[in-house]
Write a protein that holds these residues in place. Sequence first.
Motif: not given
Length: 208
Positions: A176-183
Amino acid sequence: MSGQPSSRQLKAEPYTQWEAGVASPASACGPATMAALMEYWHTRMGRLFIPGASHFDSKAAHINYIYTHHGGTPWGMSVRSFAKGLRAYISHAAPRGKDSSRLLTVSVFNDISRYKAEIDASRPVALKFDKWFSLRWRGSYVYDYHWVLGIGYEDNADGTCTLIVHDNGVRHPGRGYIPGRERRISYPANQAILTMVALNIAESSEAP
């Protein structure tokens, strides 16, 4: 009021290097960043001659195309390869009879004032973090080696600046993974290992 901290953030579509279908996810941060940048110029800036996500079956296919044809390698993408890949991607799509060298400008730098000027002009900036080849091996940085898309900034009251980026996703230790997001990332804390790649593309009608 003059001297007050300021901020600016662009609306860009996030990409995820770890999503299903990406052929070489561990080394796809550069291609994912380039794909997101091309999608922005296609959708947000109206350069419709540039292939965006809609030209491919999926975002993964878009990333894979760039990886295969425009500079992806198992050990990552250098700044030189990224800039060369941008030029090639756009020149292949340039309208017939247009001089692609006059159509686009690619700039490489590490200067927060220039970065902010690009964002203020509604142009995202590709950011490469690289402590290995900058010989900063012992430093503590947000990334050791990674490409992200810079989409904004925030000026802080102490005079420093925070970068707003899309991170291309995060892989879990298992599946699994965390989708691309703001950082949000401190510029001064990472300045020593950063390289910025800015892109400007003229309207095709403006180019000779």
